[in-house]
Write an enzyme that holds these catalytic residues in place. Structure first.
Site, PDB file in Angstrom:
ATOM      1  N   LYS A 218      -3.116   8.673   2.403  1.00 22.80           N
ATOM      2  CA  LYS A 218      -4.362   8.581   3.180  1.00 22.80           C
ATOM      3  C   LYS A 218      -4.201   9.213   4.560  1.00 22.80           C
ATOM      4  CE  LYS A 218      -6.977   6.469   0.137  1.00 22.80           C
ATOM      5  NZ  LYS A 218      -7.860   7.289  -0.696  1.00 22.80           N
TER       6      LYS A 218
ATOM      7  N   TYR B 278       0.849  -1.204   0.000  1.00 27.14           N
ATOM      8  CA  TYR B 278       0.000   0.000   0.000  1.00 27.14           C
ATOM      9  C   TYR B 278       0.885   1.256   0.000  1.00 27.14           C
ATOM     10  CZ  TYR B 278      -4.415   2.454   0.549  1.00 27.14           C
ATOM     11  OH  TYR B 278      -5.514   3.258   0.339  1.00 27.14           O
TER      12      TYR B 278
HETATM   13  P1  NAD Z   1     -11.842   3.623  -8.718  1.00 25.26           P
HETATM   14  O1  NAD Z   1     -10.651   3.293  -9.538  1.00 25.26           O
HETATM   15  O2  NAD Z   1     -13.168   3.266  -9.236  1.00 25.26           O
HETATM   16  O3  NAD Z   1     -11.837   5.168  -8.326  1.00 25.26           O
HETATM   17  C1  NAD Z   1     -10.673   5.952  -8.269  1.00 25.26           C
HETATM   18  C2  NAD Z   1     -11.000   7.212  -9.032  1.00 25.26           C
HETATM   19  O4  NAD Z   1      -9.943   8.152  -8.944  1.00 25.26           O
HETATM   20  C3  NAD Z   1     -11.255   6.956 -10.526  1.00 25.26           C
HETATM   21  O5  NAD Z   1     -12.543   7.420 -10.877  1.00 25.26           O
HETATM   22  C4  NAD Z   1     -10.200   7.795 -11.212  1.00 25.26           C
HETATM   23  O6  NAD Z   1     -10.654   8.343 -12.429  1.00 25.26           O
HETATM   24  C5  NAD Z   1      -9.982   8.869 -10.155  1.00 25.26           C
HETATM   25  N1  NAD Z   1      -8.757   9.622 -10.368  1.00 25.26           N
HETATM   26  C6  NAD Z   1      -7.471   9.178 -10.381  1.00 25.26           C
HETATM   27  N2  NAD Z   1      -6.647  10.192 -10.739  1.00 25.26           N
HETATM   28  C7  NAD Z   1      -7.431  11.283 -10.939  1.00 25.26           C
HETATM   29  C8  NAD Z   1      -7.183  12.615 -11.360  1.00 25.26           C
HETATM   30  N3  NAD Z   1      -5.942  13.047 -11.631  1.00 25.26           N
HETATM   31  N4  NAD Z   1      -8.223  13.465 -11.489  1.00 25.26           N
HETATM   32  C9  NAD Z   1      -9.491  13.066 -11.236  1.00 25.26           C
HETATM   33  N5  NAD Z   1      -9.794  11.804 -10.839  1.00 25.26           N
HETATM   34  C10 NAD Z   1      -8.766  10.928 -10.702  1.00 25.26           C
HETATM   35  O7  NAD Z   1     -11.573   2.878  -7.311  1.00 25.26           O
HETATM   36  P2  NAD Z   1     -12.295   3.021  -5.892  1.00 25.26           P
HETATM   37  O8  NAD Z   1     -11.803   1.863  -5.119  1.00 25.26           O
HETATM   38  O9  NAD Z   1     -13.729   3.244  -6.043  1.00 25.26           O
HETATM   39  O10 NAD Z   1     -11.599   4.306  -5.276  1.00 25.26           O
HETATM   40  C11 NAD Z   1     -12.316   5.429  -4.780  1.00 25.26           C
HETATM   41  C12 NAD Z   1     -11.684   5.899  -3.487  1.00 25.26           C
HETATM   42  O11 NAD Z   1     -11.904   4.902  -2.484  1.00 25.26           O
HETATM   43  C13 NAD Z   1     -10.190   6.114  -3.551  1.00 25.26           C
HETATM   44  O12 NAD Z   1      -9.841   7.232  -2.757  1.00 25.26           O
HETATM   45  C14 NAD Z   1      -9.645   4.861  -2.908  1.00 25.26           C
HETATM   46  O13 NAD Z   1      -8.362   5.044  -2.358  1.00 25.26           O
HETATM   47  C15 NAD Z   1     -10.681   4.674  -1.821  1.00 25.26           C
HETATM   48  N6  NAD Z   1     -10.712   3.357  -1.198  1.00 25.26           N
HETATM   49  C16 NAD Z   1     -10.791   2.230  -1.952  1.00 25.26           C
HETATM   50  C17 NAD Z   1     -10.796   1.001  -1.327  1.00 25.26           C
HETATM   51  C18 NAD Z   1     -10.836  -0.262  -2.118  1.00 25.26           C
HETATM   52  O14 NAD Z   1     -10.469  -1.312  -1.578  1.00 25.26           O
HETATM   53  N7  NAD Z   1     -11.299  -0.241  -3.333  1.00 25.26           N
HETATM   54  C19 NAD Z   1     -10.723   0.919   0.079  1.00 25.26           C
HETATM   55  C20 NAD Z   1     -10.661   2.096   0.816  1.00 25.26           C
HETATM   56  C21 NAD Z   1     -10.640   3.314   0.164  1.00 25.26           C
END
Ligand code: NAD
Length: 259
Positions: free
Chosen positions: A166, A159
């Site tokens: 984060k 990570y």
């Molecule tokens: P996801 O890939 O669907 O979403 C990530 C998003 O970030 C995408 O829509 C992407 O287009 C956007 N992004 C990246 N660079 C960017 C930029 N320069 N400008 C605008 N947008 C940008 O995946 P997700 O898992 O839904 O992630 C959403 C959030 O949830 C993130 O912050 C991720 O860290 C967090 N999260 C995810 C998990 C998991 O296990 N999936 C767990 C905890 C937190």
């Protein structure tokens, strides 16, 4: 929760890439609660996906926003101001770290990789909150929710710099909550358990993290995007009106375990 609790409110959702995105589950839930929504896409490659998903909502507005580009952020908020003249909530679901930073040992993180991850995954919340605040003041207040992960506090294999990002994100939640609270703007994070999404596919060994949650979390399972969305919707809506500066863990209780 009343399903109409966001009726008439205007929400901006950043971070929809496809139907598996956590931000999409939140947008869908907010749409079901009758919010008027603005969705953004990061780049042309994702535009079609986002437009297609937005088709499931009532009168959505779909606009570009790469969060590293201040001009695009300014244009986005100018468009929201012109169209609605207010903003009630903001969902921040953007995060990114390059592959090298997620594969090589953390000690080898480059300056470039560090700055990019922190810029997209943490600073963007500040940049967006600054532009959102005046529009939320016009609405008499607002609610901002970002998405975090327990890697902000504990070490998870691979990570790496995303954990550091984060930590900065969660700390930003507290500083923003403190400064924007007098304007009745709340700022919170939902810290989700691991879910297979596009972003998660960049983390090597992600399947074994999922299995560890199934084995060790008090609920003996992982969580899904709708469950994370329900917690986010609580924070976004009137039910969460006295909660700010909080990081709400939605992970089946995994974070309370020592072993
Ligand atoms: P996801 O890939 O669907 O979403 C990530 C998003 O970030 C995408 O829509 C992407 O287009 C956007 N992004 C990246 N660079 C960017 C930029 N320069 N400008 C605008 N947008 C940008 O995946 P997700 O898992 O839904 O992630 C959403 C959030 O949830 C993130 O912050 C991720 O860290 C967090 N999260 C995810 C998990 C998991 O296990 N999936 C767990 C905890 C937190």
């Amino acid at each position: 929760m009343s399903v109409s609790s966001l009726a008439g409110s205007v929400g901006l959702v950043i971070g929809v890439a496809n139907k598996r995105s956590i931000a999409w589950a939140i947008a869908r839930g907010a749409g079901a609660r009758q919010a008027r929504l603005v969705l953004t896409y990061q780049n042309d490659r994702l535009a079609e996906n986002v437009r297609e998903l937005a088709g499931q909502l009532t009168e959505p507005v779909v606009l570009p926003c790469d969060v590293t580009d201040d001009d695009q952020i300014d244009a986005l908020f100018a468009a929201i101001d012109e169209r609605f003249g207010r903003l009630d909530f903001l969902v921040h679901g953007a995060a990114y770290a390059d592959q090298d930073s997620l594969k090589r040992p953390y000690v080898e993180t480059t300056r470039e990789g560090f700055l990019k991850a922190l810029d997209i995954s943490a600073y963007s919340l500040v940049a967006l909150a600054r532009r959102a605040a005046p529009l939320m003041e016009k609405a008499g207040g607002g609610s901002i929710v970002t998405l975090s992960y327990l890697g902000s506090q504990r070490v998870f294999p691979n990570y790496n710099v995303m954990g550091v990002a984060k930590a900065a994100l969660e700390c930003s939640v507290r500083y923003l909550a403190s400064e924007l609270g007098p304007s009745n703007i709340r700022v919170n994070a939902v810290s989700a358990g691991p879910i297979k999404t596009l972003a998660a596919s960049g983390i090597a060994g992600f399947s074994s993290i999922l299995q560890t949650y199934r084995d060790r979390a008090p609920l003996r399972r992982t969580v899904d995007t709708d469950e994370v969305a329900d917690a986010a919707l609580f924070l976004l809506g009137p039910e969460g009106r006295a909660v700010t500066g909080e990081v709400l863990l939605v992970d089946g209780g995994y974070h309370i375990m020592g072993l």
